[in-house]
Design a protein around this motif. Structure first.
Motif, PDB file in Angstrom:
ATOM      1  N   LEU A 179      24.337 -17.034 -31.098  1.00  0.00           N
ATOM      2  CA  LEU A 179      24.015 -16.284 -32.313  1.00  0.00           C
ATOM      3  C   LEU A 179      23.255 -14.995 -31.992  1.00  0.00           C
ATOM      4  O   LEU A 179      23.231 -14.073 -32.805  1.00  0.00           O
ATOM      5  CB  LEU A 179      23.188 -17.149 -33.258  1.00  0.00           C
ATOM      6  CG  LEU A 179      23.882 -18.396 -33.803  1.00  0.00           C
ATOM      7  CD1 LEU A 179      22.961 -19.157 -34.745  1.00  0.00           C
ATOM      8  CD2 LEU A 179      25.184 -18.034 -34.513  1.00  0.00           C
ATOM      9  N   SER A 180      22.652 -14.931 -30.805  1.00  0.00           N
ATOM     10  CA  SER A 180      21.945 -13.724 -30.364  1.00  0.00           C
ATOM     11  C   SER A 180      22.839 -12.785 -29.575  1.00  0.00           C
ATOM     12  O   SER A 180      22.353 -11.823 -28.988  1.00  0.00           O
ATOM     13  CB  SER A 180      20.728 -14.113 -29.511  1.00  0.00           C
ATOM     14  OG  SER A 180      19.848 -14.952 -30.226  1.00  0.00           O
ATOM     15  N   ARG A 181      24.146 -13.088 -29.532  1.00  0.00           N
ATOM     16  CA  ARG A 181      25.128 -12.296 -28.783  1.00  0.00           C
ATOM     17  C   ARG A 181      24.808 -12.277 -27.290  1.00  0.00           C
ATOM     18  O   ARG A 181      25.037 -11.277 -26.600  1.00  0.00           O
ATOM     19  CB  ARG A 181      25.212 -10.856 -29.321  1.00  0.00           C
ATOM     20  CG  ARG A 181      25.470 -10.743 -30.822  1.00  0.00           C
ATOM     21  CD  ARG A 181      25.557  -9.304 -31.243  1.00  0.00           C
ATOM     22  NE  ARG A 181      25.507  -9.141 -32.687  1.00  0.00           N
ATOM     23  CZ  ARG A 181      26.582  -9.108 -33.486  1.00  0.00           C
ATOM     24  NH1 ARG A 181      27.781  -9.226 -32.966  1.00  0.00           N
ATOM     25  NH2 ARG A 181      26.451  -8.952 -34.793  1.00  0.00           N
ATOM     26  N   GLY A 182      24.270 -13.382 -26.797  1.00  0.00           N
ATOM     27  CA  GLY A 182      23.866 -13.439 -25.390  1.00  0.00           C
ATOM     28  C   GLY A 182      24.713 -14.384 -24.579  1.00  0.00           C
ATOM     29  O   GLY A 182      25.638 -15.041 -25.076  1.00  0.00           O
ATOM     30  N   HIS A 183      24.370 -14.485 -23.290  1.00  0.00           N
ATOM     31  CA  HIS A 183      25.086 -15.319 -22.334  1.00  0.00           C
ATOM     32  C   HIS A 183      24.139 -16.369 -21.772  1.00  0.00           C
ATOM     33  O   HIS A 183      22.921 -16.168 -21.713  1.00  0.00           O
ATOM     34  CB  HIS A 183      25.666 -14.464 -21.212  1.00  0.00           C
ATOM     35  CG  HIS A 183      26.440 -13.279 -21.704  1.00  0.00           C
ATOM     36  ND1 HIS A 183      27.639 -13.384 -22.374  1.00  0.00           N
ATOM     37  CD2 HIS A 183      26.158 -11.942 -21.662  1.00  0.00           C
ATOM     38  CE1 HIS A 183      28.082 -12.182 -22.700  1.00  0.00           C
ATOM     39  NE2 HIS A 183      27.193 -11.296 -22.287  1.00  0.00           N
ATOM     40  N   ILE A 184      24.723 -17.497 -21.352  1.00  0.00           N
ATOM     41  CA  ILE A 184      23.937 -18.655 -20.958  1.00  0.00           C
ATOM     42  C   ILE A 184      24.229 -19.024 -19.511  1.00  0.00           C
ATOM     43  O   ILE A 184      25.396 -19.099 -19.116  1.00  0.00           O
ATOM     44  CB  ILE A 184      24.237 -19.865 -21.868  1.00  0.00           C
ATOM     45  CG1 ILE A 184      24.006 -19.508 -23.340  1.00  0.00           C
ATOM     46  CG2 ILE A 184      23.392 -21.062 -21.473  1.00  0.00           C
ATOM     47  CD1 ILE A 184      25.262 -19.282 -24.126  1.00  0.00           C
TER      48      ILE A 184
END
Length: 314
Positions: free
Chosen positions: A31-36
């Protein structure tokens, strides 16, 4: 929209047992437009987690099992000449999707790892001078095994900094492992995961998360945490400005999932270690003393004074 987010979490729980915190933070990163970055030993459910999210959200997904002979073109794609038409056509690589699973990313060469830098930062892929936007939303979930060292290539700090958060799943509790065994007898748990959202819903949720309010006192609190990592005597490389931005993004997502329109200090402390751990490089003195990054970050959280939260005035 929050009900949809909760439904996604509930569906993923059908396949991933006893890891509610990891599931929630993975969704927050999306939802934060990030990568994990999932860093853990083999067999604890990292790939299952990624596949469960792809099913619950109906995102197009692709997976690459990284090996030493994986090429950059396998990720970005390549241009191929067509004899019949006399023109060149683009053949998309594995990273051209909504959810890209980079399995055991540290088992490939640095050159291949770097092929992900552009798409992770800018959401686009350039091949032979032509730039193409990847589908939105876009998330990379990369896994790596921190134990085995044979045949591995450590990710450089510049690439680690591209990941919004780093998570570790760990072993399940005995009770949860029994439940895993029981469910496996009934079939593949992934088959029970049902789609409850799509790309359109995720994009709408991402926009709502970005509108969550952060007051100046919280911004100062985030900055003070970042400064504390840069000035700590046991840390050689502290949190970068990109890390501070990541902390803001994840804090907004935490507030949104809690049904608030503003961030409180508890949201920041909830995600601080997940955002900061992989961005920290310890000093030689800390490594010789056997200190762990997580312990140092916990100490920083206890030392930096949290502000009294304020709501946005209307």
């Amino acid at each position: 929209m929050r009900d949809t987010a909760i439904s996604i979490i509930q569906e993923v729980k059908k396949a991933v047992i006893g890891k509610d915190d990891v599931i929630t933070k993975t969704l927050m990163a999306i939802l934060s437009r990030g990568h994990i970055l999932l860093e853990d030993i083999p067999g604890v459910g990292k790939t299952t987690l990624a596949m469960a999210f792809s099913k619950a959200t109906q995102l197009t997904w692709k997976r690459t099992q990284f090996t030493p002979d994986t090429l950059p073109s396998d990720i970005t794609g390549f241009t191929m000449y067509n004899r019949e038409t006399g023109a060149s056509s683009y053949m998309p690589g594995a990273a051209f999707c909504n959810l890209y699973l980079a399995d055991e990313i540290n088992r490939t060469s640095s050159k291949t790892q770097s092929a992900l830098l552009e798409v992770m930062e800018e959401g686009r892929i350039t091949v032979d001078g032509v730039t193409r936007e990847v589908p939105k939303p876009y998330t990379v979930i990369a896994t790596q095994n921190p134990i085995g060292s044979a045949g591995t290539q450590l990710l450089p700090e510049s690439q680690l900094d591209r990941f919004l958060i780093r998570l570790s799943m760990g072993y399940p509790s005995p009770e949860h492992e029994i439940e895993i065994l029981r469910r496996r007898e009934q079939g593949n748990p992934l088959d029970a995961v049902k789609p409850v959202a799509g790309a359109k819903e995720l994009l709408a949720m991402q926009e709502q998360v970005e509108r969550i309010y952060i007051c100046d006192e919280i911004y100062r609190y985030i900055l003070n945490l970042s400064l504390a990592t840069r000035e700590h005597e046991m840390i050689r490389l502290g949190l970068s400005p990109r890390g501070s931005l990541a902390l803001c993004s994840m804090s907004r997502a935490a507030a949104w999932l809690q049904g608030r329109e503003y961030v409180v200090p508890g949201d920041v402390s909830f995600v601080f270690r997940d955002v900061a751990t992989h961005r920290i490089v310890l000093s030689s003195k800390a490594r010789m003393g056997g200190l762990q990054v997580e312990d140092i970050l916990s100490g920083i959280l206890g030392q930096v004074l949290a502000p009294v939260p304020k709501k946005r005035s209307v």
